[in-house]
Design a protein around this motif. Structure first.
Motif, PDB file in Angstrom:
ATOM      1  N   GLU A 121       0.837  -1.219   0.000  1.00  6.69           N
ATOM      2  CA  GLU A 121       0.000   0.000   0.000  1.00  6.69           C
ATOM      3  C   GLU A 121       0.862   1.254   0.000  1.00  6.69           C
ATOM      4  N   ARG A 122       2.017   1.151   0.689  1.00  3.51           N
ATOM      5  CA  ARG A 122       2.898   2.315   0.781  1.00  3.51           C
ATOM      6  C   ARG A 122       3.398   2.785  -0.580  1.00  3.51           C
ATOM      7  N   CYS A 123       3.371   1.878  -1.565  1.00  2.68           N
ATOM      8  CA  CYS A 123       3.883   2.223  -2.893  1.00  2.68           C
ATOM      9  C   CYS A 123       2.789   2.850  -3.752  1.00  2.68           C
ATOM     10  N   LEU A 124       1.589   3.017  -3.182  1.00  2.00           N
ATOM     11  CA  LEU A 124       0.486   3.552  -3.987  1.00  2.00           C
ATOM     12  C   LEU A 124       0.281   5.037  -3.685  1.00  2.00           C
ATOM     13  N   LEU A 167      -5.818   5.827  -1.157  1.00  2.00           N
ATOM     14  CA  LEU A 167      -6.082   5.425   0.220  1.00  2.00           C
ATOM     15  C   LEU A 167      -7.374   6.030   0.741  1.00  2.00           C
ATOM     16  N   ASP A 168      -7.897   6.980   0.000  1.00  2.00           N
ATOM     17  CA  ASP A 168      -9.035   7.751   0.487  1.00  2.00           C
ATOM     18  C   ASP A 168     -10.185   7.636  -0.496  1.00  2.00           C
ATOM     19  N   THR A 169     -10.808   6.478  -0.531  1.00  2.67           N
ATOM     20  CA  THR A 169     -11.793   6.268  -1.582  1.00  2.67           C
ATOM     21  C   THR A 169     -13.208   6.145  -1.057  1.00  2.67           C
ATOM     22  N   SER A 170     -13.346   6.082   0.289  1.00  2.00           N
ATOM     23  CA  SER A 170     -14.641   5.654   0.799  1.00  2.00           C
ATOM     24  C   SER A 170     -15.797   6.570   0.433  1.00  2.00           C
ATOM     25  N   ALA A 197      -5.206   4.556   7.369  1.00  2.00           N
ATOM     26  CA  ALA A 197      -4.024   5.377   7.086  1.00  2.00           C
ATOM     27  C   ALA A 197      -2.856   4.928   7.973  1.00  2.00           C
ATOM     28  N   VAL A 198      -3.156   4.664   9.263  1.00  2.00           N
ATOM     29  CA  VAL A 198      -2.090   4.247  10.179  1.00  2.00           C
ATOM     30  C   VAL A 198      -1.567   2.875   9.767  1.00  2.00           C
ATOM     31  N   MET A 199      -2.487   1.956   9.499  1.00  2.00           N
ATOM     32  CA  MET A 199      -2.083   0.605   9.082  1.00  2.00           C
ATOM     33  C   MET A 199      -1.205   0.676   7.842  1.00  2.00           C
ATOM     34  N   ASN A 200      -1.592   1.562   6.949  1.00  2.00           N
ATOM     35  CA  ASN A 200      -0.831   1.710   5.718  1.00  2.00           C
ATOM     36  C   ASN A 200       0.571   2.239   6.015  1.00  2.00           C
ATOM     37  N   HIS A 201       0.613   3.196   6.951  1.00  2.00           N
ATOM     38  CA  HIS A 201       1.887   3.826   7.286  1.00  2.00           C
ATOM     39  C   HIS A 201       2.882   2.808   7.832  1.00  2.00           C
ATOM     40  N   VAL A 202       2.393   1.864   8.623  1.00  2.00           N
ATOM     41  CA  VAL A 202       3.307   0.888   9.237  1.00  2.00           C
ATOM     42  C   VAL A 202       3.283  -0.442   8.489  1.00  2.00           C
ATOM     43  N   ASP A 203       2.819  -0.354   7.251  1.00  2.00           N
ATOM     44  CA  ASP A 203       2.859  -1.529   6.383  1.00  2.00           C
ATOM     45  C   ASP A 203       2.086  -2.721   6.940  1.00  2.00           C
ATOM     46  N   LEU A 263      -2.288   4.190  17.662  1.00  2.00           N
ATOM     47  CA  LEU A 263      -3.692   4.584  17.850  1.00  2.00           C
ATOM     48  C   LEU A 263      -4.066   4.677  19.331  1.00  2.00           C
ATOM     49  N   GLY A 264      -3.196   4.145  20.171  1.00  2.00           N
ATOM     50  CA  GLY A 264      -3.465   4.188  21.602  1.00  2.00           C
ATOM     51  C   GLY A 264      -4.587   3.257  22.017  1.00  2.00           C
ATOM     52  N   ILE A 265      -4.702   2.131  21.345  1.00  2.00           N
ATOM     53  CA  ILE A 265      -5.718   1.138  21.730  1.00  2.00           C
ATOM     54  C   ILE A 265      -5.035  -0.223  21.851  1.00  2.00           C
TER      55      ILE A 265
END
Ligand SMILES: Nc1ncnc2c1ncn2[C@@H]1O[C@H](COP(=O)(O)OP(=O)(O)OP(=O)(O)O)[C@@H](O)[C@H]1O
Ligand SMILES: [Mg+2]
Length: 455
Positions: A383-386, A391-394, A417-423, A433-435
């Motif tokens: 995803e990081r290569c896209l 990433l913002d299609t919803s 976005a966070v998941m994408n950032h950390v692959d 996310l603090g959860i």
């Protein structure tokens, strides 16, 4: 000039008068029209006037070399067959020149019995002849000996393949419509490849690129002195495309004046080069493409109505990629195969490709993959290569989208976005996310893209 289909136009080029006479006498028949020329200059003039099927050419001419001349002829007359005349001593020359594209050679003194046969064989070899004859007899089956350049097997694409199969072997003009980047050029090339004229290269002209007068010269050609600066005659695309196929791309952008002239070509199969008094007859198969709404252009007065009706005989309409998303995986595989065969794409990245609306259609997909390959890590497009917009299609581009997204929607986007950032690393995501990881898992289970991808 128009000619009966089985008439053979032969040009004999030799500086010796008795040879010209001999060949003219031996070869003349009701079917064969013989023209002679004594030097290169005269031969080039003759070629401007008549579309020869076969040229018998002496290698040694007072004002030029036959082999160089041969290349000029082949440029001027796309399907011409050339037979070289050579003395016995020059057989080596003849072998070289056959490699350069001559179809046969004859040696002096001539074997008169063989002469006629050589010309007939050359004519038969002009592939156009055979195919055209078979087509007239209705005996030619659809040409199936071509590679299929179109990728994708959605219902819409199969329908397009069906239309191509039906229309390609006919001479009807084809109009290809659809948004930019949906594959109109690919379809035009495929139509030509499957047509009976595929032995003559497809000529393509983009109508959006030229001003009216330049476009007119390009299409119709001009005579010497037709306007200031016209120091020599120039053949236009219409004449070059005779017996072949002309693809006029972006036809919706053709200037109104040229539209009227093109209409006459389509109605009468004749045209006049700029500055010429005489009409030239041509036999051209036309393919057109546009991403404009021509019906609307007619209503606006920017497109000639009569021309529109001429073009709109057989229309192939391409669907935007967002309406045939099932093709995305195979297109991606195709582009990766072409650009970097060992590269892979992650499930998550593929999922984002599937979720995007592709306003630039297949061209945009191609570019995204090309970029993704450059950015790939260990030969995997993640995803990081896209690009970010994927990433913002919803809620984007939906006309009925509410002014504000719901909290759940914002949360989902943020998690993605966070998941994408950390692959895709869940521990890291949970930390940012603090959860707890457990909460993250629960939230991801509610995000259909993630639930499917990671299974
Ligand atoms: N079905 C397909 N199979 C393989 N490649 C495709 C297909 N459709 C499009 N492409 C590729 O996508 C790119 C854009 O296609 P193409 O140039 O044919 O689009 P177009 O509709 O003519 O666009 P435009 O209106 O901007 O001229 C090209 O690189 C082409 O090779
Ligand atoms: Mg195009």
């Amino acid at each position: 000039m128009n000619k009966p289909e089985d008439q053979i136009n032969v040009l004999v080029v030799d500086d010796e008068k008795h040879i010209r006479r001999l060949l003219e006498k031996e070869l003349s028949s009701p079917r064969r029209r013989i023209t002679t020329a004594g030097d290169a200059q005269a031969a080039l003039c003759a070629v401007q006037k008549t579309r020869f099927d076969v040229i018998i050419l002496d290698i040694m001419l007072p004002d030029g070399n036959g082999i160089e001349l041969m290349a000029r002829f082949q440029e001027e007359l796309l399907a011409v067959q050339i037979i070289l005349i050579t003395g016995y001593a020059d057989v080596d020359d003849a072998v070289v020149s056959m490699k350069a594209g001559a179809c046969d050679y004859i040696t002096k003194p001539f074997d008169l019995d063989r002469l006629e046969q050589v010309v007939e064989t050359a004519f038969q070899r002009g592939l156009g002849y055979k195919k055209e004859l078979l087509r007239q007899q209705g005996a030619l089956p659809a040409n199936t000996n071509y590679p299929d350049q179109i990728i994708g097997h959605s219902k819409a694409m199969e329908e397009i393949r069906f239309l191509i199969r039906k229309a390609a072997p006919t001479n009807v003009p084809i109009l290809i419509t659809g948004e930019s980047g949906t594959g109109k050029n690919v379809i035009a090339r495929q139509l030509h490849a499957q047509s009976l004229r595929n032995h003559i290269p497809l000529l393509t002209k983009n109508c959006a690129t030229l001003q009216e007068e330049l476009m007119r010269s390009e299409l119709f050609g001009y005579c010497k002195g037709a306007f200031t600066g016209a120091e020599a005659s120039r053949e236009g695309l219409l004449s070059m495309a005779d017996e072949g196929t002309l693809f006029l791309d972006e036809i919706g952008d053709l200037s109104v004046g040229v539209q009227a002239s093109l209409l006459r070509v389509m109605e009468n199969q004749t045209f006049r080069p700029v500055g010429d008094k005489n009409e030239t007859r041509v036999n051209i198969r036309f393919i057109f493409a546009t991403n404009r709404d021509l019906k609307k252009a007619v209503a606006d007065g920017t497109f000639n109505q009569a021309l529109f009706h001429r073009l709109n005989v057989f229309t192939i309409n391409t669907l935007p990629l967002r309406k045939r998303k099932e093709e995305i995986p195979v297109l991606v595989e195709h582009f990766i195969g072409k650009l970097k065969p060992n590269c892979k794409i992650s499930k998550n990245a593929m999922n984002l490709l599937m979720g995007y609306d592709w306003p630039g259609n297949v061209r945009e997909l191609h570019n995204v993959i090309e970029r993704g390959i450059i950015l790939s890590d260990n030969m995997v497009i993640t995803e990081r290569c896209l690009p970010l917009e994927l990433l913002d299609t919803s809620s984007r581009d939906r006309e009925d989208a509410p002014l504000f997204a719901s909290l759940k929607e914002v949360e989902k986007k943020h998690i993605l976005a966070v998941m994408n950032h950390v692959d895709g690393n869940r521990s890291k995501s949970a930390e940012i996310l603090g959860i707890s990881r457990k909460t993250l898992y629960r939230k991801l289970a509610d995000i259909p893209e993630y639930a499917q991808v990671d299974g």
